[in-house]
Design a protein around this motif. Structure first.
Motif, PDB file in Angstrom:
ATOM      1  N   ARG A  15      20.533  -6.119  34.077  1.00 20.09           N
ATOM      2  CA  ARG A  15      20.122  -4.001  34.685  1.00 20.09           C
ATOM      3  C   ARG A  15      19.961  -5.196  36.059  1.00 20.09           C
ATOM      4  NH1 ARG A  15      15.744   0.016  32.436  1.00 20.09           N
ATOM      5  NH2 ARG A  15      16.682   1.130  34.085  1.00 20.09           N
ATOM      6  N   GLN A  27      12.860   0.186  38.067  1.00 31.19           N
ATOM      7  CA  GLN A  27      12.869   0.949  36.961  1.00 31.19           C
ATOM      8  C   GLN A  27      11.543   1.203  36.293  1.00 31.19           C
ATOM      9  OE1 GLN A  27      14.729   4.197  36.577  1.00 31.19           O
ATOM     10  NE2 GLN A  27      14.939   3.797  38.401  1.00 31.19           N
ATOM     11  N   ILE A  28      11.008  -0.345  35.810  1.00 33.02           N
ATOM     12  CA  ILE A  28       9.823  -0.826  35.082  1.00 33.02           C
ATOM     13  C   ILE A  28       8.999  -0.089  35.680  1.00 33.02           C
ATOM     14  CG2 ILE A  28       8.356  -3.012  34.061  1.00 33.02           C
ATOM     15  CD1 ILE A  28      11.851  -0.982  32.766  1.00 33.02           C
ATOM     16  N   ALA A  31       7.547   3.390  35.662  1.00 24.52           N
ATOM     17  CA  ALA A  31       7.244   4.185  34.722  1.00 24.52           C
ATOM     18  C   ALA A  31       6.026   4.072  35.105  1.00 24.52           C
ATOM     19  CB  ALA A  31       7.378   3.349  33.311  1.00 24.52           C
ATOM     20  N   THR A  35       7.345   7.875  31.141  1.00 21.89           N
ATOM     21  CA  THR A  35       8.275   7.647  30.925  1.00 21.89           C
ATOM     22  C   THR A  35       8.726   5.894  30.211  1.00 21.89           C
ATOM     23  OG1 THR A  35       8.311   6.714  33.246  1.00 21.89           O
ATOM     24  CG2 THR A  35       9.040   9.133  32.582  1.00 21.89           C
ATOM     25  N   ARG A  36       7.273   5.006  30.120  1.00 22.67           N
ATOM     26  CA  ARG A  36       7.050   3.832  30.564  1.00 22.67           C
ATOM     27  C   ARG A  36       7.812   3.644  28.635  1.00 22.67           C
ATOM     28  NH1 ARG A  36       2.722   3.219  30.920  1.00 22.67           N
ATOM     29  NH2 ARG A  36       3.201   2.443  33.316  1.00 22.67           N
ATOM     30  N   GLN A  39      12.053   3.233  29.428  1.00 19.45           N
ATOM     31  CA  GLN A  39      12.288   2.099  30.274  1.00 19.45           C
ATOM     32  C   GLN A  39      12.616   1.644  29.440  1.00 19.45           C
ATOM     33  OE1 GLN A  39      13.435   1.808  32.983  1.00 19.45           O
ATOM     34  NE2 GLN A  39      13.232   4.486  33.567  1.00 19.45           N
ATOM     35  N   ASP A  40      11.382   1.241  28.194  1.00 22.25           N
ATOM     36  CA  ASP A  40      11.826  -0.337  27.767  1.00 22.25           C
ATOM     37  C   ASP A  40      12.932  -0.216  26.517  1.00 22.25           C
ATOM     38  OD1 ASP A  40      10.538  -2.789  26.059  1.00 22.25           O
ATOM     39  OD2 ASP A  40      10.341  -1.032  23.865  1.00 22.25           O
ATOM     40  N   THR A  43      15.922  -0.805  28.524  1.00 22.67           N
ATOM     41  CA  THR A  43      15.920  -2.002  28.832  1.00 22.67           C
ATOM     42  C   THR A  43      16.751  -3.119  27.630  1.00 22.67           C
ATOM     43  OG1 THR A  43      14.996  -1.384  30.510  1.00 22.67           O
ATOM     44  CG2 THR A  43      15.226  -4.179  29.483  1.00 22.67           C
TER      45      THR A  43
END
Length: 128
Positions: A15, A27-28, A31, A35-36, A39-40, A43
């Motif tokens: 990324r 993005q992280i 989060a 949304t966490r 995103q995990d 990724t």
């Protein structure tokens, strides 16, 4: 087989190289509780596993991703992945050709199928 943390770090590396450190880390960092987990997963699975699989390199994966995003009509993701494609060595003229190719194969096959389905429906109601 790498563990979750290794896969996450591999994904962050991809990324960062594609979207820049700020783009990836933001993005992280941005989060939310909502949304966490997404995103995990993006990724780890998308960038940590899929983007690192042989035999395709990142350039080829960018080309495939652009074509699929056109077909799915996902303009926000398309913009993000156009920038990533440039970072992965895809040239502007190649991006134009991907879009030209997708224009035909995303549009024409859908239209042909639609004509076939419409003809069947018209036949069923005694028309056409």
């Amino acid at each position: 087989m790498p563990d979750s943390k290794e896969t996450f770090e591999a994904g962050m590396k991809v990324r960062r190289e594609m979207f820049g450190a700020a783009g990836a880390d933001d993005q992280i960092a941005n989060a939310t509780d909502f949304t966490r987990d997404m995103q995990d997963m993006v990724t780890r699975y998308c960038f940590g596993e899929t983007w690192n699989r042989p035999p395709f390199d990142r350039r080829m994966r960018s080309i495939l991703t652009i074509a699929m995003l056109v077909g799915l009509n996902r303009p926000n993701q398309l913009r993000v992945h156009i920038r990533g494609a440039i970072a992965n060595g895809v040239h502007e003229d190649e991006i134009r050709e991907i879009l030209m190719h997708a224009m035909i194969y995303v549009g024409v096959p859908a239209s042909v199928d639609s004509f076939m389905h419409a003809a069947e429906a018209l036949k069923e109601v005694g028309r056409g």
